[in-house]
Structure formats: C-alpha cells, structure tokens
Scaffold this motif. Structure first.
Motif, PDB file in Angstrom:
ATOM      1  N   THR A 188      11.516  13.950 -11.240  1.00  0.00           N
ATOM      2  CA  THR A 188      10.363  14.247 -10.162  1.00  0.00           C
ATOM      3  C   THR A 188       9.446  13.579 -11.068  1.00  0.00           C
ATOM      4  O   THR A 188       8.736  13.821 -12.210  1.00  0.00           O
ATOM      5  CB  THR A 188       9.945  15.645  -9.842  1.00  0.00           C
ATOM      6  N   ASP A 224       5.500  13.139  -9.086  1.00  0.00           N
ATOM      7  CA  ASP A 224       4.211  13.087  -8.228  1.00  0.00           C
ATOM      8  C   ASP A 224       2.960  13.364  -9.253  1.00  0.00           C
ATOM      9  O   ASP A 224       2.503  13.395 -10.371  1.00  0.00           O
ATOM     10  CB  ASP A 224       4.941  14.199  -7.807  1.00  0.00           C
ATOM     11  N   ALA A 260       5.629  11.299  -3.972  1.00  0.00           N
ATOM     12  CA  ALA A 260       6.418  12.411  -4.914  1.00  0.00           C
ATOM     13  C   ALA A 260       7.645  11.767  -5.150  1.00  0.00           C
ATOM     14  O   ALA A 260       8.445  10.939  -3.939  1.00  0.00           O
ATOM     15  CB  ALA A 260       7.028  13.801  -4.533  1.00  0.00           C
ATOM     16  N   ILE A 287      11.642  11.706  -6.103  1.00  0.00           N
ATOM     17  CA  ILE A 287      12.841  13.104  -6.385  1.00  0.00           C
ATOM     18  C   ILE A 287      14.070  11.886  -6.544  1.00  0.00           C
ATOM     19  O   ILE A 287      14.368  11.251  -5.657  1.00  0.00           O
ATOM     20  CB  ILE A 287      12.571  13.548  -5.780  1.00  0.00           C
ATOM     21  N   ALA A 341      14.364  18.022  -9.635  1.00  0.00           N
ATOM     22  CA  ALA A 341      14.362  17.668  -8.365  1.00  0.00           C
ATOM     23  C   ALA A 341      13.172  18.903  -7.525  1.00  0.00           C
ATOM     24  O   ALA A 341      13.903  19.965  -7.196  1.00  0.00           O
ATOM     25  CB  ALA A 341      14.800  17.595  -7.795  1.00  0.00           C
TER      26      ALA A 341
END
Length: 377
Positions: A70, A72, A138, A140, A199
């Motif tokens: 991820t 973000d 984000a 992912i 994730a």
C-alpha cells in the motif's frame, strides 16, 4: 531498546521533517522540498514541492516488488501538473522503470524491466488532480489486483501481475520521475506519506482522521484488572516475583516482559494490602503483538510510583520518566525499563527483609503463635 512496532510500515513521513518515522529508519534525502506551514493536513506542517523539487528515499521495493503493498498519502495540489506523486525507481539520465504514479497528472506506469518498456501496466488512469483541496490517495496491490482509492472511495480496480523492477542502487522519489525532466515534478503539498508491505484496504474506507503512528494501537481492557487468558494462553500466576535488571539497547521488550512487570506490581500490591497499605493501581495481561501506548506507559509508571507512595520512600529509588523519540512519539528505552525493574525489586527486597526481621523479633510470642502480621488488622 526495540519494542513492538507496526513492522508492516516500511516508510513513514509525517511532513514535519526529512526523517523516516518507521521502525526501519529509511535514509531520506531532501532535494529542494520544504517543510511548510502554509498547508497541513495534520500537525501544522507538510512538504511543499515547487515543481523542481523532490524527496529521495532508499528503496524498500525489494520487500514488496512481487508482494502486497500500500502506498498512501494526503496531497494538496496548487495547480494542474504533469508531475508524478511517486516513482519507485528514480531514473538516471534516460532510464525508466519500476512504478510511476501520476505522470501527466493522472496516469500510472509499471514495469518489470529497466529502460525497455512499461510491461505490467501502462497509461492507466490511477488518480486525478484536485486543485486547492486536501485529498487522500491510496494505491494498493492485493494478490494480482491493483486498487486506487480517492478519499476512501474506489477510483480504479485492475489486474496486476509480475514483479516490479527494483534495484537497490536506485533511490525512490516522492514528487518526481527521473532526472533531467523539470516538467515531471509535482507542484503542491504532501502530508503523511506511507508505504506498507500489506494491502491495508480492499473495500471503501473512511480516510484517516489523524496522523499515522509507527505502531499498532491496542484496545484498552474494559476493566483495570488482568483479563482472563484467551483459550490456548498459559495463565499468568501472580505468585512468583522475578526481575531482569540488565536490559541493554539490543534487547527486545515483548508482551511476556510487560506481563511480568505487571505481575510484579500485583504481587507487591497484594502483599502490601495484607499489611494495611493500599495503593490505587490496576493491572492487565499483555498479548503477542500489542504495543504499549502512551496511556499504558503512563499507567505502568503510575502503578510503580503508587506502590512506593503507599508504603515508604525506598532507598536508591530510580526516577521513572517518559522517553520520547525525535518525532515526538513516546517510547521506552533500556534505562527506563531497568529503572522499573530495579524499583520493583528494591520494594520486594525491603518488604521481604522487613517481614523477616519482624517475624524473628516476635518469634514465640502469643501474637505470632496466633498468626502474627498475616492475621493483623
């Protein structure tokens, strides 16, 4: 002293300094960006990128090139821009490769090879540009699926397979693609930039409402008592006092150590109560993976201090203090764990000596024959 961090966080930049707040302390190099107070999502500051600047970090992609991840962050674009938000592999000269997010303002590219082709995906709209407002982004990967979220809502879902090209000799860059291309820089502010090896979301979510922490918050127990052990856990018997008095900076403080310190507090408290000394303290048992939050660290210090306050000023008492990381988060170090263990051991030894001396002096008297101090009060 190392303690239990959120080790799924590989990189964490709060927008207040050019230093990584994650467990891994990744090397950060600023390239013209600024810590600015003009805009901020959390904490009063953020990174400002002027269209020619970026922030480099040593690559973490060897850990996640073929695994879940991820990326973000929060962004506040000040104008429409061609600049990418992030490049996993900063190109030297005409090199390109790795993963690039936001080229031409919105497109994403990803390759398994360097300087040849974008062969995992190419020209996919992974995000957009919103000028003059804070937006949470984000990106992912979960298995063979790539997700993009905008303010917690799904923006893109597409297939993704293969290993992203990574090379530890190449740094990654926030706000820029490769050298020699001034039009490939982001213009605006970025705050709370994080890379994880999991994730974190695969469904719509509520964007974070506070700055990220480098550890996992544990839920507070409903009462201050040690909870019943979960099925399969070995029960902690509060009957044996034990200490470790030689903590070093290389030691690892885990849930068993925290439970032992709590247990020692309970043993002393129970014994002092027998003699009429009442201390306002509470206890809990720790589980694997739990991190001592600021509230819990303060509670443990208060417990130990309360035991002394209820009894007497123990000689050679070591002061218990809060310890802070450079980024302002409270932690604990070897010196302070040694102080906690030492203070508890001192109280235990003095209490044991006091009881032994009293029993010796009163041996054979009617008082002791009747049960002595154990039945007193």
């Amino acid at each position: 002293m190392a303690i239990e961090w959120d080790k799924n966080t590989l990189l964490l930049l709060h927008g207040d300094s050019f230093s990584d707040s994650s467990y891994y302390n990744v090397q950060i190099t600023n390239n013209g960006s600024q810590v600015s107070t003009v805009q901020s999502r959390f904490g009063g500051t953020s990174f400002y990128f002027d269209g020619a600047s970026c922030i480099f970090h040593d690559s973490v992609w060897s850990k996640i090139a073929s695994a879940d991840f991820t990326i973000d962050w929060w962004e506040y674009a000040t104008q429409q821009t061609n600049g990418p938000r992030y490049s996993s592999l900063y190109g030297i000269g005409q090199e390109y490769g790795g993963m690039m997010l936001g080229y031409s303002g919105e497109l994403g590219y990803c390759s398994s090879v360097l300087t040849q082709q974008w062969d995992i995906f190419s020209g996919i709209k992974v995000l957009d540009v919103d000028v003059g407002t804070w937006v949470h982004r984000a990106i992912i990967r979960n298995g063979n699926t790539l997700y993009s979220y905008k303010n917690g809502s799904l923006f893109l879902k597409t297939s993704m397979s293969g290993t992203i090209y990574n090379d530890s000799s190449h740094r990654s860059a926030i706000g820029k693609y490769r050298e020699g291309e001034p039009d490939t820089c982001f213009i605006g502010y970025i705050d709370e930039f994080r890379i994880s090896d999991v994730a974190r979301w695969t469904e719509d979510f509520t964007p974070p409402t506070e700055s990220y922490k480098p550890y996992i918050e544990s839920e507070e127990p409903e009462t201050g008592l040690i909870p019943e052990p979960s099925p399969g856990d070995e029960p902690v018997e509060p009957s044996e006092f034990s200490s470790k008095l030689n903590w070093s900076v290389s030691d690892y403080l885990n849930h068993d150590d925290l439970t032992r310190i709590e247990r020692n507090c309970k043993i002393l408290n129970d014994k002092l109560r027998e003699y009429g000394y009442i201390a306002p303290i509470d206890f809990r048992k720790w589980s694997s993976g739990e991190y001592p939050t600021t509230i819990q660290l303060e509670r443990i210090r208060s417990n130990i201090n309360a035991l002394q306050d209820a009894w007497f000023a123990v000689p050679e008492w070591r002061e218990l203090m809060a310890v802070y990381r450079p980024d302002g988060y409270e932690t604990i170090n070897a010196e302070q764990v040694n102080a906690q263990e030492w203070d508890l051991q001192q109280m235990h030894d003095y209490l044991k000596a006091m009881v032994a001396a009293f029993e010796l002096k009163q041996a054979g008297t009617p008082f002791m024959i009747a049960g002595g101090i154990y039945n007193a009060g």
